[in-house]
Design a protein around this motif. Structure first.
Motif, mmCIF file in Angstrom:
data_model
loop_
_atom_site.group_PDB
_atom_site.id
_atom_site.type_symbol
_atom_site.label_atom_id
_atom_site.label_comp_id
_atom_site.label_asym_id
_atom_site.label_seq_id
_atom_site.Cartn_x
_atom_site.Cartn_y
_atom_site.Cartn_z
ATOM 1 N N ILE A 199 41.304 33.454 54.006
ATOM 2 C CA ILE A 199 40.713 32.764 53.013
ATOM 3 C C ILE A 199 41.534 32.901 51.732
ATOM 4 N N HIS A 200 42.346 32.040 51.001
ATOM 5 C CA HIS A 200 42.685 32.565 49.874
ATOM 6 C C HIS A 200 41.933 31.422 48.755
ATOM 7 N N ALA A 201 42.317 31.284 47.556
ATOM 8 C CA ALA A 201 41.770 30.371 46.554
ATOM 9 C C ALA A 201 42.933 29.992 45.455
ATOM 10 N N VAL A 234 46.297 32.545 39.600
ATOM 11 C CA VAL A 234 46.568 33.645 40.662
ATOM 12 C C VAL A 234 45.589 33.160 41.966
ATOM 13 N N CYS A 235 45.726 34.238 42.968
ATOM 14 C CA CYS A 235 44.745 33.778 44.141
ATOM 15 C C CYS A 235 43.543 34.251 43.819
ATOM 16 N N ALA A 236 42.144 33.556 43.875
ATOM 17 C CA ALA A 236 40.994 33.918 43.389
ATOM 18 C C ALA A 236 39.875 34.404 44.628
ATOM 19 N N GLU A 237 40.845 34.816 45.729
ATOM 20 C CA GLU A 237 39.915 35.039 46.851
ATOM 21 C C GLU A 237 40.471 36.526 47.570
ATOM 22 N N LEU A 238 39.565 37.333 47.414
ATOM 23 C CA LEU A 238 40.079 38.761 48.019
ATOM 24 C C LEU A 238 40.488 38.598 49.555
ATOM 25 N N CYS A 239 41.956 38.489 49.544
ATOM 26 C CA CYS A 239 42.435 38.137 50.776
ATOM 27 C C CYS A 239 43.305 39.205 51.583
ATOM 28 N N GLY A 240 43.065 40.365 50.958
ATOM 29 C CA GLY A 240 43.848 41.639 51.700
ATOM 30 C C GLY A 240 44.738 42.643 50.879
ATOM 31 N N ASP A 242 47.637 42.648 49.636
ATOM 32 C CA ASP A 242 48.488 42.314 48.407
ATOM 33 C C ASP A 242 47.764 40.996 47.629
ATOM 34 N N HIS A 243 46.638 40.800 47.684
ATOM 35 C CA HIS A 243 45.590 39.741 47.028
ATOM 36 C C HIS A 243 46.341 39.653 45.781
ATOM 37 N N GLY A 244 46.617 40.915 44.972
ATOM 38 C CA GLY A 244 46.901 40.773 43.560
ATOM 39 C C GLY A 244 48.338 40.477 43.273
ATOM 40 N N PHE A 245 49.278 40.142 44.448
ATOM 41 C CA PHE A 245 50.405 40.015 44.435
ATOM 42 C C PHE A 245 51.062 38.607 44.702
ATOM 43 N N MET A 246 50.098 37.835 44.609
ATOM 44 C CA MET A 246 50.657 36.413 45.146
ATOM 45 C C MET A 246 50.028 35.318 43.790
ATOM 46 N N PRO A 247 50.885 35.417 42.689
ATOM 47 C CA PRO A 247 50.668 34.568 41.537
ATOM 48 C C PRO A 247 51.082 33.184 41.608
HETATM 49 CU CU LIG Z 1 45.178 35.180 48.551
#
Ligand SMILES: [Cu+2]
Length: 418
Positions: A199-201, A234-240, A242-247
């Motif tokens: 799940i991403h957001a 940004v992606c707003a769902e903790l997805c793993g 590199d969650h912080g690196f998918m703007p």
């Molecule tokens: Cu994500």
């Protein structure tokens, strides 16, 4: 027991404090408040947020004020003998009715905005957004055009452990992508949001769009952007990891510019849209690849390379040496393929498989060419590249990182298209 004078003074004090608080909030908006955004919905959300915040503050001040006043004014040292009154129907009715009307007063505008946000009817363009570890794929539904958007190369380099690069020296560090999502201004755009793995957001603050991207589900959202500009999210769902690196970067263009951009991307002759054709359309393919910018620059602006069209078939018919193919192929690979398959060819498994020792890369040339032209899964089709560009990239993949397979000529790519 209440002293009316004291209450009036307290109320006046609260009102003054609130007004100065609102003024301060207005001033500090850019830093501490939601952005107003660039859509009707985002402005409504902003207004609702401020209204609810003010109501909340008033209630908090009144309730805690009454508590504090009672604690101090009726303390034991002043009133050793406590009052023993019980129940007051009037007070109970008042403290039921007031919150009821406060809630109704907030619910009516909030529900109105919520209903508008969900109403995706009459959209003029649909974009399917697929989140994956770690990036976004955008498909212009019905336009037969799609691409993958990943963290920009310079941000990606700087974020590596011991990279030695000062993030402050990277423009829009971690807020820049390889390919922004381009949308037209003033058009209702519907998003179909889903995910490939977890799940991403998809969240872009200025559009007030924030929707979960769930594998196996399609969530809907929409926007209608008022002004051209670049809007980041940004992606707003903790997805793993590199969650912080998918703007996310959305670039809003006036409608005519958007149409030209889309046509260029699809390899359509832009002159047919009443616009002068871009220079890249006229340049022979071999020159286009030779003039490709450095990998870092080109990754940020892959538009030029992608604009090379299959129209340059005469140049493609010429057989090229392995060296020529490897040199031009590396440039195409670095701009088009490296964001996902990495410069090392090792990819980002499981979404982007390693090309080192890969079955497709080391197998029959035709299957490798068709795979490149048509794409598969998250990999978008690269058929809009020229025969020479595809031949170069395929040859480069087949003869790098220990792979030892055949050289592919542009004529083979041309044949594979048929
Ligand atoms: Cu994500």
């Amino acid at each position: 027991m209440f002293k009316s004078g004291l209450i009036a003074r307290a109320a006046a004090g609260v009102a003054t404090a609130l007004m100065s608080g609102v003024a301060m909030a207005e001033e500090a908006r850019s830093q501490y408040n939601l952005p107003k955004g660039v859509t009707e919905i985002s402005r409504e959300v902003y207004w609702l947020h401020n209204a609810v915040l003010i109501v909340m503050c008033v209630i908090a001040v009144l309730v805690f004020g009454a508590m504090l006043y009672s604690i101090i004014a009726h303390r034991r040292s002043k009133h050793p003998k406590p009052a023993d009154f019980h129940e007051s129907t009037t007070v109970e009715i008042i403290w039921t009715i007031i919150p009821f009307f406060v809630l109704i007063g907030l619910a009516i505008p909030a529900a109105g905005t919520l209903i508008k946000m969900e109403d995706t009817r009459n959209s003029e363009l649909t974009v399917k957004v697929t989140g994956f570890q770690w990036g976004w794929k955008y498909e212009y539904v019905g336009e037969d055009y799609e691409f993958v958007s990943m963290l920009a190369a310079d941000s990606n380099k700087a974020r590596q452990l011991d990279s030695g690069i000062d993030p402050k020296s990277v423009p829009n560090y971690l807020w820049e992508v390889t390919n922004p999502l381009v949308l037209p201004v003033g058009k209702k755009v519907r998003f179909l949001i889903t995910a490939q793995d977890v799940i991403h957001a998809w969240w872009v603050h200025d559009l007030a769009v924030k929707k979960d991207a769930i594998p196996g589900y399609i969530n809907e959202a929409w926007t209608k952007i008022d002004e051209p500009g670049t809007f980041r999210g940004v992606c707003a769902e903790l997805c793993g990891r590199d969650h912080g690196f998918m703007p996310i970067v959305v670039q809003a263009l006036p409608e005519t510019e958007f149409k030209t951009w889309l046509a260029q991307k699809k390899g359509i002759d832009v002159a047919s849209l009443g616009k002068a054709p871009p220079v890249t359309q006229e340049v022979p393919v071999t020159t286009t690849t030779e003039t490709a910018a450095s990998p870092a620059e080109a990754a940020a602006a892959p538009v030029e390379v992608a604009a090379a069209t299959p129209a340059a078939a005469p140049a493609a018919a010429k057989a090229l040496s392995k060296e020529e193919l490897m040199t031009s192929g590396k440039k195409v690979y670095d701009t088009q393929c490296a964001a996902c398959h990495q410069a090392t060819g090792l990819g980002l498994p499981p979404n982007f498989p390693s090309l080192v020792g890969s079955k497709i890369v080391n197998g029959p040339a035709l299957a490798h060419i068709v795979h490149t032209i048509k794409g598969q899964g998250l990999m978008p089709p690269f058929g809009s590249l020229s025969d020479a560009d595809i031949a170069g990239a395929v040859t480069y993949e087949r003869n790098s990182w220990g792979n030892k397979a055949s050289v592919v000529q542009p004529s083979e790519v041309a044949a594979a298209r048929k």
